[in-house]
Design a protein around this motif. Structure first.
Motif, PDB file in Angstrom:
ATOM      1  N   ASN A 200       0.824  -1.205   0.000  1.00 32.44           N
ATOM      2  CA  ASN A 200       0.000   0.000   0.000  1.00 32.44           C
ATOM      3  C   ASN A 200       0.858   1.255   0.000  1.00 32.44           C
ATOM      4  O   ASN A 200       0.425   2.320  -0.461  1.00 32.44           O
TER       5      ASN A 200
ATOM      6  N   SER B 187      -3.377   9.518  -2.197  1.00 26.49           N
ATOM      7  CA  SER B 187      -4.117  10.695  -2.640  1.00 26.49           C
ATOM      8  C   SER B 187      -3.743  11.882  -1.772  1.00 26.49           C
ATOM      9  O   SER B 187      -3.097  11.733  -0.720  1.00 26.49           O
TER      10      SER B 187
ATOM     11  N   GLU C 154      -5.333   8.833   1.163  1.00 28.59           N
ATOM     12  CA  GLU C 154      -5.974   7.549   0.893  1.00 28.59           C
ATOM     13  C   GLU C 154      -5.015   6.641   0.120  1.00 28.59           C
ATOM     14  O   GLU C 154      -4.353   7.068  -0.819  1.00 28.59           O
TER      15      GLU C 154
ATOM     16  N   ILE D   4      -4.130   2.707  -1.816  1.00 24.38           N
ATOM     17  CA  ILE D   4      -4.702   1.661  -2.668  1.00 24.38           C
ATOM     18  C   ILE D   4      -4.217   0.320  -2.129  1.00 24.38           C
ATOM     19  O   ILE D   4      -3.015   0.126  -1.919  1.00 24.38           O
ATOM     20  N   ASN D   5      -5.136  -0.596  -1.909  1.00 24.26           N
ATOM     21  CA  ASN D   5      -4.780  -1.921  -1.405  1.00 24.26           C
ATOM     22  C   ASN D   5      -4.188  -2.750  -2.540  1.00 24.26           C
ATOM     23  O   ASN D   5      -4.823  -2.944  -3.581  1.00 24.26           O
TER      24      ASN D   5
ATOM     25  N   THR E 183     -17.868   6.413  -9.584  1.00 24.45           N
ATOM     26  CA  THR E 183     -17.719   6.317  -8.130  1.00 24.45           C
ATOM     27  C   THR E 183     -16.363   5.743  -7.760  1.00 24.45           C
ATOM     28  O   THR E 183     -15.713   6.205  -6.809  1.00 24.45           O
ATOM     29  N   MET E 184     -15.929   4.727  -8.497  1.00 27.72           N
ATOM     30  CA  MET E 184     -14.607   4.149  -8.248  1.00 27.72           C
ATOM     31  C   MET E 184     -13.510   5.195  -8.412  1.00 27.72           C
ATOM     32  O   MET E 184     -12.608   5.303  -7.580  1.00 27.72           O
TER      33      MET E 184
ATOM     34  N   LYS F 279     -13.725   7.680  -5.430  1.00 23.57           N
ATOM     35  CA  LYS F 279     -13.606   7.267  -4.032  1.00 23.57           C
ATOM     36  C   LYS F 279     -12.629   6.134  -3.756  1.00 23.57           C
ATOM     37  O   LYS F 279     -12.038   6.094  -2.679  1.00 23.57           O
ATOM     38  N   ASN F 280     -12.470   5.182  -4.687  1.00 22.23           N
ATOM     39  CA  ASN F 280     -11.787   3.953  -4.300  1.00 22.23           C
ATOM     40  C   ASN F 280     -11.132   3.279  -5.493  1.00 22.23           C
ATOM     41  O   ASN F 280     -11.716   2.394  -6.116  1.00 22.23           O
TER      42      ASN F 280
ATOM     43  N   THR G 122      -8.825   1.187  -5.455  1.00 25.76           N
ATOM     44  CA  THR G 122      -8.622  -0.238  -5.183  1.00 25.76           C
ATOM     45  C   THR G 122      -9.648  -1.072  -5.937  1.00 25.76           C
ATOM     46  O   THR G 122      -9.386  -2.216  -6.327  1.00 25.76           O
ATOM     47  N   ASN G 123     -10.800  -0.486  -6.183  1.00 22.11           N
ATOM     48  CA  ASN G 123     -11.914  -1.192  -6.807  1.00 22.11           C
ATOM     49  C   ASN G 123     -11.863  -1.159  -8.330  1.00 22.11           C
ATOM     50  O   ASN G 123     -12.825  -1.561  -8.986  1.00 22.11           O
TER      51      ASN G 123
ATOM     52  N   ARG H 130      -7.917  14.624  -7.064  1.00 23.35           N
ATOM     53  CA  ARG H 130      -7.545  13.774  -5.921  1.00 23.35           C
ATOM     54  C   ARG H 130      -6.044  13.622  -5.760  1.00 23.35           C
ATOM     55  O   ARG H 130      -5.564  13.380  -4.639  1.00 23.35           O
TER      56      ARG H 130
END
Length: 654
Positions: free
Chosen positions: A62, A68, A72, A74-75, A378-379, A382-383, A385-386, A485
């Motif tokens: 990680n 970010s 934040e 990322i896994n 949305t990915m 926000k995320n 990793t997804n 971001r």
């Protein structure tokens, strides 16, 4: 005895210390200290693993991935299932305000193969230099934080190790050579270092990197940076989709999937006699059939059948077939970016279907259709990793396309809904593919794995997405999210690289070496036409050329050139071709930026080639004769009879 015992104890202690260091190797490579992930791709971020095809597995943390601005992370778990890096990677490093004067540009790739080229990619098996080109990231105004990027001219060999090296890199401001980092100097010059990342790699550099560069005349003391990386295996990249294909298609009834007709519309236009809408049952392998989902994997990392779901379809039967009482070829169509199956209702496709007697059919590209937009947005917001939702659901979309092929050539071909005066409008023995934009991009992946379709035309295609995205106006809103971001431009380039590594499983970059030649298991070789446009604001012509080179495509004489480029890596022929051809079209658009930034949208030529009668005739000739002919008299310039209005092309697909 005491001295010997002391020596043994010391060796044991040093061994334990070394083992501890090896197992606690840091997340960042110090040879390019400005960013943790630099340089990249890089075998520093791998571990040995005898269970993989390459003998390696990624070792990312990680901390390795960019944070970010809000902190934040990322896994990295999903990435660490990979056994190597992307097969056509952006090779990223940093040299400050490096001058590009002596760097091979995309307009003259052959310069990368001369003996004094500052940048080197070395194939460690053949000991040959790999053709490539270099550029600086121009997506940022921060001139001191630009990544230096090298692009291989075509897909690299799966499972192979490559060495990257730089020398004679010059600062734009000072005119002096760029200084190597202290960590790299310690490796290059064999000087002492307290950094375990240097100590533990010294033997590798001394035995497996510097001597090999020396064999091709690159002296060790001239190097400013060097490292190596291993390309992921074919099995790691394509294995999931091939397993889904073989398992999924085997579950279908012998006469094709179960289907349901929801609506029959007679005479929806002057060119279409009947439009049929419905659904077909398809096996699915994701957590759930809708967007924002991942593949369900077994202990071997292969997708697991989850049940049956429905995918929608549209079939258009042209007036000409019904009027003539004939059966026609099936033309399966692939739609554009975040679009839908309804694209086959566009006027130009109706004209083609009616003129040539094609029954057109389409379903949605799950993973990249209109219903995926909220999940993808949305990915990005926000995320990250997804981000695997894109390739995972896209692979399900590829399977759905193959199931549609089986439907069209199965019992549906004799359904009363497609029968007129006792004659079916569908000839189930004839099926081909055509797709544009994303349909050309993903169409390459689809054609590379389809067991049923042998001929395809890919309109304005390209790959990989990492090469296309910064150069596309379509990516602008998503790039704006990343910029909001992640304020650092090098981080943003890395983010695209990170997403690409998982995307390889659906991106054509994982497949286009196997489309026309050396096919994947249980897959026939295909005949492919790639048609691209100069001035395309959505899919850069550079990615089309990368696809063509990787596919081993031929090129006809006098192919159009962007800014007088030297077209590299294609065998030019005046003869008809039976494997693969790439052909460019010039509609008089202004020159596009020669940087990783998009052209102006107002002069876009993206939708022109699909309307070009020469390209359409070329497509039909392939489908009916199995031969690819050249329908341009010299370079493919704007036709006058009938004319193509570029202003109309860029206004939309329909």
């Amino acid at each position: 005895f005491v001295m010997r015992l002391s020596a043994v104890c010391l060796c044991i202690i040093l061994g334990v210390v070394s083992a501890q260091i090896a197992t606690t190797l840091g997340p960042c490579d110090p040879i390019s200290p400005i960013k943790c992930m630099l340089p990249f791709p890089n075998d520093f971020f791998t571990i040995d693993d005898d269970s993989t095809v390459t003998g390696k597995r990624l070792r990312l943390t990680n901390e390795t991935f960019p944070l970010s601005d809000a902190g934040e992370s990322i896994n990295a778990t999903e990435w660490n299932m990979l056994d190597g890096f992307s097969p056509l990677p952006v090779i990223t490093s940093y040299f400050g305000d490096v001058s590009l004067d002596n760097i091979p540009p995309h307009k003259d790739i052959a310069r990368s193969l001369v003996s004094n080229c500052p940048t080197i990619i070395l194939d460690t098996v053949t000991m040959e230099r790999v053709a490539h080109w270099g550029e600086l990231d121009e997506t940022t105004k921060a001139t001191t934080e630009r990544a230096f990027m090298m692009w291989p001219a075509q897909r690299l060999v799966s499972g192979r190790r490559y060495i990257v090296a730089m020398r004679n890199m010059i600062s734009e401001s000072s005119g002096l050579p760029v200084e190597p980092s202290a960590a790299f100097l310690a490796l290059r010059d064999n000087t002492t270092s307290s950094d375990p990342s240097i100590y533990l790699r010294r033997n590798h550099f001394n035995e497996d990197i510097f001597p090999l560069l020396g064999e091709i005349g690159v002296s060790r003391d001239s190097l400013q940076l060097a490292w190596d990386f291993t390309v992921g295996s074919t099995e790691s990249i394509t294995g999931r989709l091939l397993h889904m294909r073989d398992d999924g298609l085997a579950r279908l009834p012998s006469n094709g999937p179960v289907y349901y007709i929801d609506l029959i519309e007679d005479g929806p236009s002057d060119l279409i006699a009947r439009r049929i809408r419905g659904t077909f049952e398809t096996p699915y392998y994701t957590e759930h059939p809708g967007p924002n989902t991942h593949l369900v994997l077994d202990d071997d990392g292969l997708p697991v059948f989850q049940g049956w779901t429905n995918s929608t379809f549209i079939v258009n039967i042209p007036v000409s077939l019904v009027a003539q009482g004939q059966s026609g070829r099936i033309l399966q169509y692939g739609h554009g970016l975040f679009g839908s199956e309804t694209e086959i209702n566009g006027s130009y496709l109706q004209e083609i279907a009616n003129d040539y007697g094609y029954v057109t059919c389409a379903t949605n590209w799950w993973g990249m259709d209109q219903f995926d937009v909220p999940a993808v947005t949305t990915m990005m917001l926000k995320n990250l990793t997804n981000c695997g939702i894109i390739p995972d659901r896209s692979q399900q979309g590829m399977l759905n396309f193959m199931v549609l092929s089986r439907m069209m050539t199965g019992s549906f071909a004799s359904d009363p809904a497609v029968t007129f005066n006792g004659i079916s409008a569908i000839d189930p023995t004839k099926i081909s593919y055509n797709g544009n934009s994303q349909g050309g991009i993903y169409g390459c992946t689809f054609m590379s794995v389809s067991p049923d379709i042998l001929q395809g035309v890919l309109g304005v295609p390209g790959g990989p997405y990492a090469l296309m995205l910064p150069r596309s106006v379509d990516f602008d809103p998503y790039f704006a999210i990343l910029k909001a971001r992640y304020s650092n431009s090098i981080d943003r380039i890395h983010l695209i690289t990170i997403i690409q590594m998982l995307w390889d499983r659906a991106d054509p970059v994982g497949y286009f070496a196997y489309t026309a030649n050396d096919p994947l298991p249980n897959t026939p070789s295909k005949q492919i036409i790639m048609q691209y446009s100069l001035g395309d604001s959505q899919v850069t012509w550079l990615s089309a050329l990368a696809m063509g080179r990787s596919m081993g495509a031929y090129m006809f004489p006098d192919n159009v050139r962007e800014d007088n480029e030297i077209l590299y890596g294609f065998e030019v022929t005046s003869s008809d071709v039976t494997t693969a051809v790439i052909q460019g079209y010039d509609y008089g658009a202004p020159l596009v930026p020669q940087t990783n930034t998009p052209p102006e949208k107002d002069t876009d030529t993206h939708a022109c080639t699909r309307r070009d009668p020469r390209g359409v005739e070329q497509m039909n000739t392939l489908f009916t004769t199995g031969v690819i002919k050249n329908y341009c008299d010299g370079p493919c310039l704007t036709p006058t009879d009938p004319p193509i209005d570029r202003d109309e092309c860029h206004q939309g697909y329909y």
